[in-house]
Design a protein around this motif. Structure first.
Motif, short mmCIF file in Angstrom:
data_model
loop_
_atom_site.label_atom_id
_atom_site.label_comp_id
_atom_site.label_asym_id
_atom_site.label_seq_id
_atom_site.Cartn_x
_atom_site.Cartn_y
_atom_site.Cartn_z
N ASP A 153 0.83 -1.21 0.00
CA ASP A 153 0.00 0.00 0.00
C ASP A 153 0.86 1.26 0.00
N ARG A 154 1.98 1.19 0.70
CA ARG A 154 2.88 2.35 0.76
C ARG A 154 3.47 2.63 -0.62
N ARG A 155 3.80 1.58 -1.38
CA ARG A 155 4.33 1.76 -2.73
C ARG A 155 3.32 2.49 -3.61
N TYR A 156 2.04 2.14 -3.46
CA TYR A 156 1.04 2.78 -4.30
C TYR A 156 0.75 4.21 -3.87
N GLU A 157 0.87 4.49 -2.58
CA GLU A 157 0.74 5.89 -2.14
C GLU A 157 1.86 6.73 -2.75
N ARG A 158 3.07 6.18 -2.76
CA ARG A 158 4.20 6.87 -3.38
C ARG A 158 3.97 7.05 -4.88
N ALA A 159 3.43 6.01 -5.53
CA ALA A 159 3.19 6.08 -6.96
C ALA A 159 2.16 7.16 -7.32
N GLU A 160 1.12 7.30 -6.49
CA GLU A 160 0.11 8.34 -6.74
C GLU A 160 0.76 9.72 -6.76
N GLU A 161 1.57 10.00 -5.75
CA GLU A 161 2.21 11.30 -5.69
C GLU A 161 3.21 11.46 -6.83
N PRO A 219 2.66 12.31 -22.34
CA PRO A 219 2.77 10.97 -22.91
C PRO A 219 1.71 10.05 -22.30
N ILE A 220 1.32 9.05 -23.06
CA ILE A 220 0.29 8.11 -22.60
C ILE A 220 0.73 7.46 -21.28
N ILE A 221 -0.20 7.38 -20.34
CA ILE A 221 0.05 6.68 -19.08
C ILE A 221 -0.60 5.30 -19.15
N VAL A 222 0.22 4.28 -18.92
CA VAL A 222 -0.25 2.89 -18.90
C VAL A 222 -0.06 2.36 -17.49
N GLN A 223 -0.96 1.48 -17.05
CA GLN A 223 -0.84 0.88 -15.73
C GLN A 223 -1.23 -0.58 -15.82
N ALA A 224 -0.68 -1.40 -14.94
CA ALA A 224 -0.94 -2.84 -15.03
C ALA A 224 -1.28 -3.47 -13.69
N GLY A 225 -1.51 -2.70 -12.66
CA GLY A 225 -1.82 -3.28 -11.36
C GLY A 225 -3.22 -3.85 -11.30
N GLY A 226 -3.38 -5.00 -10.66
CA GLY A 226 -4.69 -5.62 -10.53
C GLY A 226 -5.24 -5.63 -9.13
N SER A 227 -4.42 -5.25 -8.13
CA SER A 227 -4.88 -5.18 -6.75
C SER A 227 -5.81 -3.97 -6.61
N PRO A 228 -6.56 -3.88 -5.50
CA PRO A 228 -7.41 -2.69 -5.30
C PRO A 228 -6.63 -1.38 -5.41
N SER A 229 -5.42 -1.33 -4.85
CA SER A 229 -4.61 -0.12 -4.95
C SER A 229 -4.20 0.15 -6.39
N GLY A 230 -3.83 -0.90 -7.11
CA GLY A 230 -3.44 -0.75 -8.51
C GLY A 230 -4.61 -0.32 -9.38
N ARG A 231 -5.79 -0.88 -9.12
CA ARG A 231 -6.97 -0.49 -9.90
C ARG A 231 -7.34 0.97 -9.64
N ALA A 232 -7.22 1.39 -8.40
CA ALA A 232 -7.55 2.78 -8.07
C ALA A 232 -6.59 3.74 -8.78
N LEU A 233 -5.29 3.40 -8.78
CA LEU A 233 -4.30 4.24 -9.46
C LEU A 233 -4.61 4.31 -10.94
N ALA A 234 -4.93 3.17 -11.56
CA ALA A 234 -5.21 3.14 -12.99
C ALA A 234 -6.47 3.93 -13.32
N ALA A 235 -7.51 3.75 -12.51
CA ALA A 235 -8.78 4.42 -12.80
C ALA A 235 -8.64 5.94 -12.76
N ARG A 236 -7.75 6.43 -11.91
CA ARG A 236 -7.59 7.88 -11.79
C ARG A 236 -6.59 8.43 -12.80
N THR A 237 -5.52 7.69 -13.09
CA THR A 237 -4.39 8.28 -13.82
C THR A 237 -4.14 7.70 -15.20
N ALA A 238 -4.60 6.49 -15.50
CA ALA A 238 -4.14 5.78 -16.71
C ALA A 238 -4.99 6.10 -17.93
#
Length: 456
Positions: A153-161, A219-238
């Motif tokens: 979860d901490r990795r994904y918080e860092r990724a969001e920022e 540039p196009i943002i691509v994301q590949a996470g499937g966990s809840p944190s990964g899906r949230a990051l993709a839905a907002r940014t990808a």
């Protein structure tokens, strides 16, 4: 013509010499040199000939520690050229195809990544994408001064920022900031260059970038996470999400979930493209395709399959026999969604560790099938029309022949059925994906950064 006038997106995900762990041994002409740029240039040019949207280069920043004497040739980790360097070279030998590279937010800094991808977008004429990942293994952490990977979860918080900072840096120059007025001695307009002064939980970044705004805006943002944190990051940014699905029902559920999540962030769901990864073995008959599949499986050493299973699970199975069933495994801090898919496969299909390892090392929890070009086209059509995908990331098992087969034999069928384009529609990757160019955040919201500009 498809029922709703959609056209599928096609990418190719290039693993060094093939995604199948036996694939590097399969070509009749012998193994390719994974350090030879001409190998990758040929693949990108072939994908461009087929009018594919994206050439995708994945990455990892570590090499697995192999215990004992069971050393094996894991081509995914040997001869892995740094992907943004590779994309810069590929941009010179291609003209239309989009070029996407994986770069981790865990062991990089936003300013350097913003600058790197802005530079690539300028060099390529607006054809670049960034696959945003968080690193998942201790093998990477140990290369950057850490004993273990940061918590999930901490990795994904860092990724969001991280992504927020990168996007703001891309916007730190307005589109018309560079005036090149020789008579007045003004190369740029200082009022249109913006200080960022980001001071967040993970990063402090002054800005502005020292590269003008990218041709695509972002540039196009691509994301590949499937966990809840990964899906949230993709839905907002990808703009695009790569996923691994092994059934049409699972693909439909994921597709619907991601579109709904995008809508919750106020986005048009159509601006988030969902692209499952698939591996095809092609031949003129079903029987010939099945023989190819078995030939490739025979080229996989048990030690390689077992080691790959442990890496994907994030678990030590050294106390187990290959004929045992998979024991209970603790949730990893690494790729949680991949681990969940593998455990589910083992339980639902009652597989031994040997059977599971062979499945995982080939498909990596995604879908693999063998068949004729018509059968592969039927598969793509079914998943696409039944809202299981906006397109596909074709992951060749062996190279170059497996990519050649898809471009030469499957793409023309999809084109005849009106499911895939016959030429590139625009100059940039965004144009060809049907995605709009983002408005500059500093123009839309003058409070985003400090005003006036730092040189005023």
């Amino acid at each position: 013509m498809s029922a709703d006038n959609r056209r599928m997106i096609l990418a190719t995900f290039i693993h060094n010499s093939g995604s199948h762990p036996g694939g590097w041994r399969y070509p009749a002409e012998g193994p390719v040199d994974q350090h030879d740029f001409s190998h990758y240039a040929r693949l990108a040019q072939k994908a461009e000939k087929g009018k594919l949207h994206v050439y995708f280069s994945g990455d990892s920043q570590g090499f697995p520690h192999i215990r004992g004497k069971d050393a094996f040739a894991a081509t995914d980790y040997a001869g892995k050229l740094e992907p943004t360097t590779l994309l810069a070279a590929l941009s010179v030998v291609t003209q239309n195809i989009g070029l996407v590279a994986t770069v981790s937010t865990t062991f990089n800094e936003p300013y350097s990544i913003a600058r790197r991808f802005a530079s690539l977008d300028h060099i390529s004429g607006g054809r670049i994408g960034w696959n945003v990942v968080t690193s998942t293994g201790d093998i990477e952490a140990r290369n950057f001064g850490f004993d273990a990977i940061m918590g999930h979860d901490r990795r994904y918080e860092r990724a969001e920022e991280f992504v927020n900072v990168v996007r703001n840096l891309w916007d730190s120059w307005e589109d018309d900031a560079i005036v090149r007025d020789a008579s007045a001695g003004r190369y740029f307009d200082p009022a249109k260059v913006h200080q960022l002064d980001h001071d967040g939980e993970f990063f402090r970044v002054a800005g502005p970038l020292n590269v003008g705004r990218p041709p695509q805006g972002h540039p196009i943002i691509v994301q590949a996470g499937g966990s809840p944190s990964g899906r949230a990051l993709a839905a907002r940014t990808a703009d695009m999400i790569f996923t691994a699905q092994n059934s049409i029902s699972g693909a439909q559920d994921f597709y619907a979930d991601m579109k709904a999540r995008a809508a919750l962030f106020g986005r048009d769901p159509g601006t988030l493209l969902v692209i499952p990864s698939v591996q095809f073995i092609l031949a003129g008959t079903e029987e010939a395709a099945a023989r190819k599949k078995e030939e490739l499986l025979e080229l996989i050493p048990d030690a390689l399959a077992f080691q790959t299973l442990q890496l994907q699970l994030g678990a030590d199975l050294s106390h187990c026999s290959l004929d045992d069933k998979l024991p209970e495994v603790a949730q990893t801090e690494g790729g949680q969604w991949v681990q969940e898919q593998i455990v589910r496969m083992a339980r639902e299909e009652d597989l031994t560790i040997r059977e599971l390892a062979k499945r995982v090392v080939v498909a990596r929890a995604s879908l693999a099938m063998a068949g004729t070009p018509e059968q592969v086209a039927d598969f793509c059509q079914d998943w696409f029309l039944q809202k299981g995908a906006d397109g596909f990331s074709i992951t060749p098992n062996y190279l170059p022949a497996n990519l050649d087969d898809f471009v030469d034999e499957v793409v023309p069928i999809l084109q005849r059925r009106g499911l895939f384009r016959t030429d590139y529609e625009g100059e940039t990757l965004r144009d060809n994906l049907g995605l709009s160019r983002p408005e500059n955040g500093f123009v839309a919201d003058p409070e985003l950064g400090n005003e006036p500009a730092i040189w005023a």
